[in-house]
Enzyme design. Structure first.
Site, PDB file in Angstrom:
ATOM      1  N   ALA A  26      30.200  38.081  41.686  1.00  0.00           N
ATOM      2  CA  ALA A  26      30.761  37.028  40.812  1.00  0.00           C
ATOM      3  C   ALA A  26      30.676  37.522  39.328  1.00  0.00           C
ATOM      4  CB  ALA A  26      29.828  35.964  40.844  1.00  0.00           C
ATOM      5  N   ASP A  27      31.544  36.918  38.599  1.00  0.00           N
ATOM      6  CA  ASP A  27      31.531  37.087  37.056  1.00  0.00           C
ATOM      7  C   ASP A  27      31.873  35.747  36.213  1.00  0.00           C
ATOM      8  OD1 ASP A  27      31.592  39.478  35.170  1.00  0.00           O
ATOM      9  OD2 ASP A  27      32.862  38.130  34.397  1.00  0.00           O
TER      10      ASP A  27
END
Length: 212
Positions: A76-77
């Site tokens: 995730a970012d």
């Protein structure tokens, strides 16, 4: 509440993402991806594409290096946008103060891209993004200075952590709260269930089944 049906690798060093997963019983192994964000931050007009591309690249880096025959990788970012401007993690106290000053009394967007890559008989990848609107009340310069001195802003997009001491800055949240923490949990759980990476249950239920 959920149990792994295969090993899960979290391609992130974020303790907040790990904690969110562990709160619902999902136990990941942490292998942070070294993918650099700078090369992905050019498409300012499309933050969803930025975070999705980053999440996919991070998941791909880990899945390419694991020797496990059956494994899921979760990456995730997160970025913050305010009036079309992209806010990443502040590099120093001055930048943190500037970010928080710009967020004061305003509505901003928090974008998180997520990628789940499952390696079994074949490789399957699902990537999506989630956006949440957050409104800050007016915060004083003294409040900002005191918050920056805690050190909390420096590893967080937008320079604040909604689950921490900055919770008192937040007037409203429209959308997923856990997305602002760093991982849209409801959507992530749904995807992991669909890909048969997790299922409802507890370690106690596994023990019971194995004894029958």
């Amino acid at each position: 509440m959920y149990i792994n049906t295969m090993p899960i690798i979290l391609a992130s060093a974020s303790p907040r993402r790990k904690l969110l997963l562990e709160q619902v019983g999902i136990v990941p192994k942490v292998i942070p991806s070294p993918v650099e964000e700078e090369g992905f931050l050019k498409d300012i007009d499309n933050p969803s594409r930025i975070v999705e591309s980053l999440a996919r690249a991070k998941a791909q880096w880990v899945i390419d290096r694991t020797t496990l025959p059956r494994v899921a990788v979760l990456a995730a970012d997160t970025v913050v946008t305010l009036e079309g401007k992209l806010l990443g993690k502040p590099a120093d106290a001055g930048e943190a103060r500037a970010m928080l000053s710009s967020l004061s009394g305003s509505v901003h967007q928090v974008w998180t891209g997520v990628c789940v890559a499952v390696k079994s008989r074949k490789l399957e990848m699902r990537t999506w993004s989630c956006c949440t609107e957050v409104e800050f009340r007016k915060i004083s310069g003294e409040e900002i200075d005191a918050y920056v001195l805690t050190g909390e802003p420096f590893d967080k997009a937008g320079g604040y952590g909604i689950q921490g001491m900055a919770s008192g800055f937040v007037r409203t949240v429209r959308g997923s709260y856990t997305n602002v923490v760093g991982l849209p949990l409801a959507e992530t759980i749904q995807t992991l269930i669909e890909l048969e990476v997790i299922r409802p249950g507890t370690t106690q239920s596994l023990t019971t089944q194995s004894s029958l």
